[in-house]
Design a protein around this motif. Structure first.
Motif, mmCIF file in Angstrom:
data_model
loop_
_atom_site.group_PDB
_atom_site.id
_atom_site.type_symbol
_atom_site.label_atom_id
_atom_site.label_comp_id
_atom_site.label_asym_id
_atom_site.label_seq_id
_atom_site.Cartn_x
_atom_site.Cartn_y
_atom_site.Cartn_z
ATOM 1 N N ALA A 665 -58.024 12.724 -76.670
ATOM 2 C CA ALA A 665 -58.343 13.085 -75.289
ATOM 3 C C ALA A 665 -57.868 11.962 -74.381
ATOM 4 O O ALA A 665 -58.304 10.813 -74.522
ATOM 5 C CB ALA A 665 -59.849 13.310 -75.122
ATOM 6 N N GLN A 666 -56.982 12.290 -73.445
ATOM 7 C CA GLN A 666 -56.371 11.257 -72.619
ATOM 8 C C GLN A 666 -57.346 10.705 -71.594
ATOM 9 O O GLN A 666 -58.195 11.420 -71.059
ATOM 10 C CB GLN A 666 -55.140 11.803 -71.899
ATOM 11 N N THR A 667 -57.221 9.421 -71.337
ATOM 12 C CA THR A 667 -58.029 8.763 -70.311
ATOM 13 C C THR A 667 -57.170 7.719 -69.618
ATOM 14 O O THR A 667 -56.139 7.285 -70.155
ATOM 15 C CB THR A 667 -59.284 8.109 -70.916
ATOM 16 N N PHE A 668 -57.582 7.343 -68.415
ATOM 17 C CA PHE A 668 -56.881 6.316 -67.643
ATOM 18 C C PHE A 668 -57.877 5.205 -67.334
ATOM 19 O O PHE A 668 -58.555 5.245 -66.315
ATOM 20 C CB PHE A 668 -56.295 6.900 -66.356
ATOM 21 N N THR A 714 -50.073 -1.495 -63.859
ATOM 22 C CA THR A 714 -51.520 -1.504 -64.123
ATOM 23 C C THR A 714 -52.098 -0.108 -63.985
ATOM 24 O O THR A 714 -52.916 0.331 -64.810
ATOM 25 C CB THR A 714 -52.224 -2.472 -63.154
ATOM 26 N N GLN A 715 -51.681 0.616 -62.933
ATOM 27 C CA GLN A 715 -52.186 1.975 -62.733
ATOM 28 C C GLN A 715 -51.679 2.934 -63.798
ATOM 29 O O GLN A 715 -52.287 3.964 -64.064
ATOM 30 C CB GLN A 715 -51.779 2.489 -61.350
ATOM 31 N N GLY A 716 -50.562 2.590 -64.410
ATOM 32 C CA GLY A 716 -49.954 3.485 -65.391
ATOM 33 C C GLY A 716 -50.474 3.329 -66.797
ATOM 34 O O GLY A 716 -49.988 3.998 -67.713
ATOM 35 N N ILE A 717 -51.456 2.456 -67.020
ATOM 36 C CA ILE A 717 -52.016 2.300 -68.367
ATOM 37 C C ILE A 717 -52.867 3.523 -68.710
ATOM 38 O O ILE A 717 -53.748 3.908 -67.952
ATOM 39 C CB ILE A 717 -52.858 1.016 -68.478
ATOM 40 N N LEU A 793 -52.892 -0.069 -82.045
ATOM 41 C CA LEU A 793 -53.431 0.824 -81.018
ATOM 42 C C LEU A 793 -52.748 0.646 -79.666
ATOM 43 O O LEU A 793 -53.028 1.386 -78.741
ATOM 44 C CB LEU A 793 -54.934 0.588 -80.867
ATOM 45 N N ILE A 794 -51.853 -0.329 -79.557
ATOM 46 C CA ILE A 794 -51.234 -0.670 -78.273
ATOM 47 C C ILE A 794 -49.759 -0.275 -78.301
ATOM 48 O O ILE A 794 -49.036 -0.595 -79.244
ATOM 49 C CB ILE A 794 -51.366 -2.179 -77.991
ATOM 50 N N THR A 795 -49.316 0.427 -77.267
ATOM 51 C CA THR A 795 -47.912 0.797 -77.121
ATOM 52 C C THR A 795 -47.377 0.212 -75.817
ATOM 53 O O THR A 795 -47.962 0.429 -74.750
ATOM 54 C CB THR A 795 -47.733 2.323 -77.107
ATOM 55 N N ARG A 796 -46.285 -0.539 -75.918
ATOM 56 C CA ARG A 796 -45.627 -1.086 -74.730
ATOM 57 C C ARG A 796 -44.284 -0.385 -74.524
ATOM 58 O O ARG A 796 -43.640 0.044 -75.490
ATOM 59 C CB ARG A 796 -45.407 -2.594 -74.883
ATOM 60 N N ALA A 806 -40.249 -3.055 -67.937
ATOM 61 C CA ALA A 806 -40.085 -3.230 -69.380
ATOM 62 C C ALA A 806 -41.236 -4.060 -69.929
ATOM 63 O O ALA A 806 -41.658 -5.045 -69.336
ATOM 64 C CB ALA A 806 -38.760 -3.929 -69.664
ATOM 65 N N GLY A 807 -41.764 -3.626 -71.080
ATOM 66 C CA GLY A 807 -42.852 -4.352 -71.723
ATOM 67 C C GLY A 807 -44.237 -4.030 -71.194
ATOM 68 O O GLY A 807 -45.231 -4.530 -71.745
ATOM 69 N N SER A 808 -44.317 -3.247 -70.134
ATOM 70 C CA SER A 808 -45.641 -2.913 -69.594
ATOM 71 C C SER A 808 -46.386 -2.014 -70.573
ATOM 72 O O SER A 808 -45.786 -1.280 -71.370
ATOM 73 C CB SER A 808 -45.512 -2.222 -68.234
ATOM 74 N N ILE A 809 -47.700 -2.070 -70.515
ATOM 75 C CA ILE A 809 -48.528 -1.300 -71.447
ATOM 76 C C ILE A 809 -48.501 0.171 -71.055
ATOM 77 O O ILE A 809 -48.773 0.527 -69.907
ATOM 78 C CB ILE A 809 -49.978 -1.817 -71.442
ATOM 79 N N GLU A 810 -48.187 1.023 -72.015
ATOM 80 C CA GLU A 810 -48.211 2.459 -71.781
ATOM 81 C C GLU A 810 -49.510 3.071 -72.286
ATOM 82 O O GLU A 810 -50.163 3.830 -71.577
ATOM 83 C CB GLU A 810 -47.022 3.129 -72.456
ATOM 84 N N PHE A 811 -49.910 2.732 -73.521
ATOM 85 C CA PHE A 811 -51.120 3.300 -74.106
ATOM 86 C C PHE A 811 -51.940 2.216 -74.799
ATOM 87 O O PHE A 811 -51.383 1.316 -75.435
ATOM 88 C CB PHE A 811 -50.792 4.380 -75.148
ATOM 89 N N ILE A 812 -53.252 2.300 -74.657
ATOM 90 C CA ILE A 812 -54.197 1.590 -75.512
ATOM 91 C C ILE A 812 -55.148 2.657 -76.035
ATOM 92 O O ILE A 812 -55.981 3.180 -75.287
ATOM 93 C CB ILE A 812 -54.990 0.503 -74.776
ATOM 94 N N ASN A 813 -55.004 2.994 -77.289
ATOM 95 C CA ASN A 813 -55.811 4.077 -77.849
ATOM 96 C C ASN A 813 -57.141 3.551 -78.382
ATOM 97 O O ASN A 813 -57.272 2.367 -78.717
ATOM 98 C CB ASN A 813 -55.039 4.790 -78.956
ATOM 99 N N ALA A 814 -58.103 4.446 -78.455
ATOM 100 C CA ALA A 814 -59.445 4.044 -78.894
ATOM 101 C C ALA A 814 -60.004 5.097 -79.844
ATOM 102 O O ALA A 814 -60.857 5.906 -79.461
ATOM 103 C CB ALA A 814 -60.365 3.842 -77.699
#
Length: 991
Positions: A665-668, A714-717, A793-796, A806-814
């Motif tokens: 389930a996606q979250t921001f 930051t908003q795009g995480i 759990l981290i995707t950049r 480049a290199g910014s965080i796209e996903f941090i899954n939980a």
């Protein structure tokens, strides 16, 4: 549909009732054989006296014996407490017991939830609803919430209840998984004869939230008293309470005043000079300038939340309305002298509704409509190579707009409340079915056996409105003027599919046709099924010098399944909310258990009785494999009237279906700070080395000299919360020790002859708790502690995109993981006392006091994380008690009940740049007083009047910014009373 259900249930009631009339002489209601009561036994001699006809099984033991007692603390809620309270749902009464924490689900905290509206749950020791096992007559009850084990107490017919036993401490060896904090065992009457009916009406002092209920219960013997049948039909309706109906919740408060001043002494003072920036007239950003509309509809530059903002509280809910239809039946029939057929059946239909403010829509940020840079909304459409202006755009906004994303088209950002949709509303229908069929009897003279099949099903249908179809909204927002001068949607395919252009500029500007086109109704359907087959054998194996050696053995099989189906737009996240997947899952478990009670000494100096108790269970789950639980305990009576008891138990909680199988389930998440910001090519240390190991981070450093993340980065995480099929069981150990004094048996006479007192210490520790790692913790573990599991759990982003570096965080899954810890310990004390008196015509006076003091209570999300204390915080007050006093005779009964919640503290807070420590902000104690007067006209008729919260004690202000705030209520609505003084009256008939 509602009328049809009512006719069917009423017809069934009248049919069965007629059959009972034919076989019963309407004998006076009698009380059936009941488990031995300790704390909480009736102190009113005018109440029907329990009768015992042989061996019984008590909560806390599976051994059938006339002398068995529980070695773990039990508090019993009696029939008198239920009738004295005037409650509609037993949750209300249980929550007065200080052993229970704030419920996760109730009428006053479910308005903003996507599911579970109106569910009533209980939570022992603040250890979580999932760790409290709710039983009916020692058997499980199907969950009321998909993916969980949470029992909805709306399904309990309170007229069937003989008593409710609350058992503290781990009991998995006796009852299976989930009995980690303890057990709530609801025990039904089983020999009811006659007819009992009641009707009740209640309303608050302020004239709102009406409450109705009507119930009829009938029972009688048949076949020369070899059988008994009892049925119940009940209806209740608890009214809605809106935020605008209470003075202190009429106005939105974005911050509390202390968040502005930085002085903790100002905590609880609302700052009501600012409203939501999502206003019905819209807020528009063009070329770095802000625009909005005045109340008279004039476009103006600038925006002030206190002047142009939106008051959300005017549309919010404090308590959701809940309507219930309940039909229940219970029967027994003696097939032979040693074999009895038993049956139970329950159907409950609960209807609940929720209402919150109209939907806030933004072009950027979380839930943004347009995925471009900053959520840029184009004001022009390319038609055959010519840029055509959106005709709805006011000149001032169009002229101020610039190209912000390099596509040559002017664009804006907007934030707007979609008031044209009306409030967001949801209606929920939850249907519950449960039946039990079994056989029980005696064998080998001293042994009792039973075999039963238990089936339960909960289905829920939820319909909600007020959301936005994102795809349709994008099409509708791109408008042009066609050759006829009509304003139409720019996309020809969209026009062919019924697209209606939308005007977002100004309040009330969206046409009804556009509303119909962009509206996205939501649906949710759930189905939860539980099947349980169990067999038990218990009795006295051999007589020892100190008494009979009691044993119990048994086997169980249980299968549970749960399905959740959302609509397609919700699945895809195309209704301006986060994507929510469907969840399907099932598991089964095979179990065997054994229990033994060994009497060691009896009738000896300092050893009137000394017993040793032990139990063990082996469970084979299809999910977690084989697990083992056990407990040992004992009780010692050195003299008559004094009993010392203690238990030590190892219990488990197997992961539930949601924890195992919940889809991503996606979250921001907000407030995430990238630890790599500022790292250069030469920065030393583990963190820097781990950052540079990501190709995107290395490219960013090479381009900028150091790692740089923009606001859009930051908003795009984003990230996904999900279940984990590899979860293991939670493991707990619990220890209790206490004493029970029965004054009359101890030798105290006179006023103290009917006094009993119990004091017990409890200590519960749970390891491997199922949780999700906080995202900030995941970042720390990955980059500072070299945790490969956290890094996974981290995707950049490996390269730059149109919007992100480049290199910014796209996903941090939980995903769900094992690794947390829960702990609590404290003391319970329960006092019961009564005595006959002459000044009320041969009646009785009495009192009951239940007190809990918490020493400690905390959770650790994961090893290495800071300890999060809850003992002493809001919802976990260190001192709580409930005390009741009554005076009663054959003509009346007057009862007073007082509930005390001690001084409590906020959790660590950070607001407006001010950090507030855990003990810097406190909430004063609260005391609530309830009373009821019952007038009796013989043994047939009773009239009663009552008042709750007689002192009109207000809930403390716990405002926005507090983790304990329940949206719309301005307080911790699961902890404190939000209704104020209220009155009720009713009548009972007994034949």
């Amino acid at each position: 549909m509602k009328k049809a259900i009512t006719r069917r249930l009423l017809g069934t009631t009248l049919f069965v009732g007629s059959a009972l009339i034919a076989t019963s002489a309407f004998a006076q209601t009698t009380t059936p054989p009941t488990p031995v009561q300790e704390e909480g036994r009736s102190t009113d001699p005018n109440a029907p006296a329990p009768q015992s006809t042989g061996d019984v099984i008590v909560t806390g033991s599976r051994i059938a014996s006339p002398n068995i007692t529980s070695v773990a603390p039990i508090q019993s809620t009696t029939v008198e407490q239920i009738t004295d309270s005037g409650i509609t749902n037993i949750q209300e009464l249980l929550l007065e017991n200080p052993a229970f924490g704030a419920p996760s689900l109730s009428r006053t905290n479910t308005a903003f939830l996507t599911s579970g509206t109106g569910v009533a749950s209980v939570d022992l020791r603040n250890l979580g609803t999932s760790r409290t096992l709710v039983l009916i007559n020692g058997r499980r009850v199907v969950s009321g919430v998909a993916g969980s084990a949470t029992v909805d107490l709306n399904v309990i017919p309170q007229a069937f209840i003989q008593q409710i036993d609350t058992l503290t401490g781990g009991s998995s060896s006796l009852y299976g998984s989930d009995a980690v904090a303890g057990v709530v065992n609801i025990i039904y009457k089983d020999n009811f004869q006659g007819i009992e009916a009641n009707a009740q009406y209640g309303i608050t002092q302020r004239g709102d939230t009406p409450n109705y209920q009507a119930n009829i219960t009938a029972g009688g013997n048949f076949a020369d008293d070899r059988g008994n049948m009892m049925i119940h039909f009940g209806y209740s309706n608890e009214g809605q309470l809106l935020s605008r109906e209470r003075k202190n919740t009429q106005v939105d408060d974005l911050d509390t005043f202390w968040g502005v001043t930085g002085d903790p002494k100002d905590y609880g003072i609302p700052s009501e000079n600012r409203f939501s920036g999502f206003a019905p007239q819209g807020r528009f950003t063009a070329g770095g300038r802000n625009f909005t509309y005045s109340p008279s509809g004039v476009l103006q530059e600038g925006f002030s939340s206190s002047v142009n903002g939106f008051n959300r509280q005017n549309f919010r809910t404090i308590a959701v309305p809940v309507e219930r239809y309940l039909f229940a039946a219970r029967g027994r029939y003696d097939i032979s002298d040693n074999v009895r057929l038993i049956t139970e059946g329950t159907y409950n239909s609960t209807r609940a509704a929720r209402e919150i403010e109209p939907f806030p829509l933004a072009s950027n940020g979380v839930g943004g409509i347009f995925p471009g840079v900053g959520g840029a909304v184009p004001l022009q459409t390319n038609v055959n190579g010519v840029l055509v202006r959106n005709p709805f755009v006011p000149d001032a906004i169009f002229n101020a707009a610039t190209d912000t994303n390099g596509d040559g088209i002017r664009d804006i950002q907007f934030a707007r409340r979609i008031n044209e949709f009306g409030t967001r509303n949801g209606s929920t229908t939850r249907d519950f079915y449960r039946f039990v069929v079994g056989l029980e009897g005696n064998v080998f003279n001293d042994f009792r056996w039973d075999v039963s099949y238990n089936f339960g099903r909960t289905t829920e249908t939820q319909q909600s409105n007020g959301q936005v179809n994102v795809l349709n909204f994008r099409n509708a927002l791109s408008a042009i003027t066609d050759s006829t001068g009509a304003i139409v949607c720019a996309d020809a395919n969209a026009r062919a599919q019924g697209c209606v252009p939308i005007n977002i500029y100004g309040a009330g500007s969206i046409s009804p046709a556009a509303v119909r086109y962009i509206a996205a109704d939501q649906t949710l359907q759930t189905r939860i099924t539980q099947q349980q087959l169990q067999a038990n054998l218990s009795g006295t194996l051999v007589d020892l010098p100190a008494g009979g050696l009691g044993v119990a053995v048994g086997a169980e099989y249980r299968r549970e399944s749960s399905n959740e189906n959302n609509d397609a737009l919700t699945n895809a996240g195309l209704n301006a909310g986060n994507a929510l997947p469907d969840t399907f899952g099932a598991f089964d478990v095979k179990e065997v258990y054994g229990e033994i009670n060994v009497p060691l000494l009896a009738d000896t100096t300092l050893f009137q009785q000394l017993n040793l108790r032990a139990a063990g269970r082996i469970s084979d789950y299809s999910t977690v494999g084989t697990i083992y639980t056990w407990n040992v305990g004992g009780d010692w009576a050195p003299v008559n009237g004094l009993r010392l008891r203690s238990t030590y138990a190892r219990s488990v909680r197997a992961p539930n279906i949601g924890e195992l199988f919940q889809g991503p389930a996606q979250t921001f998440p907000t407030g995430i700070i990238d630890p790599c910001i500022g790292v250069t090519a030469t920065t030393a240390g583990t963190l820097a080395a781990n950052c540079r190991a990501a190709p995107g981070v290395a490219a960013n450093i090479a381009a900028n000299g150091r790692f740089v993340a923009t606001q859009l980065d930051t908003q795009g995480i984003s990230g996904f919360n999900s279940g984990n099929p590899n979860l293991r069981e939670e493991k707990s150990r619990s220890f209790t020790a206490g004493a029970v004094l029965t004054a009359g048996e101890f030798g105290l006479g006179g006023l103290f002859s009917r006094l009993s007192l119990s004091v017990d210490y409890f200590n519960i520790k749970i390891d491997n708790t199922i949780t999700a790692a906080p995202r900030a913790f995941t970042l720390t573990q990955c980059y500072e502690q070299n945790s490969a599991a956290s890094c996974a759990l981290i995707t950049r982003r490996p390269t730059a995109t149109a919007n992100n570096s480049a290199g910014s965080i796209e996903f941090i899954n939980a995903p769900g993981i094992n690794g947390g810890e829960l702990f609590t310990d404290g003391i319970d004390a329960v006092l019961n006392w009564s005595t006959p008196v002459s000044f009320v015509g041969g009646g009785t006076i009495g009192t009951r006091v239940s007190y809990t003091h918490l020493f400690r209570g905390y959770q650790v999300p994961l090893p290495g994380a800071d300890r999060d204390n809850f003992a002493g915080e809001i919802g976990g007050a260190k001192d709580r008690f409930t005390a009741s006093a009554f005076v009663s005779n054959n003509d009346f009964r007057l009862n007073f009940t007082g509930t005390f919640i001690g001084k409590s503290y906020e959790d660590d807070l950070s607001l407006a740049g001010y950090d507030v420590g855990r003990f810097d902000v406190s909430v004063p104690s609260r005391f609530y007083l309830d009373t009821q007067l019952t007038i009796r006209a013989g043994r047939t008729f009773e009239f009663y009047v009552g008042a709750d919260n007689v002192l009109d004690t207000r809930a403390p202000n716990i405002l926005s910014g507090s983790p304990f705030n329940v949206t719309g209520t301005d307080t911790a609505a699961g902890v404190y009373d939000v209704f104020g003084r209220r009155f009720y009256s009713g009548a009972r008939l007994r034949f």
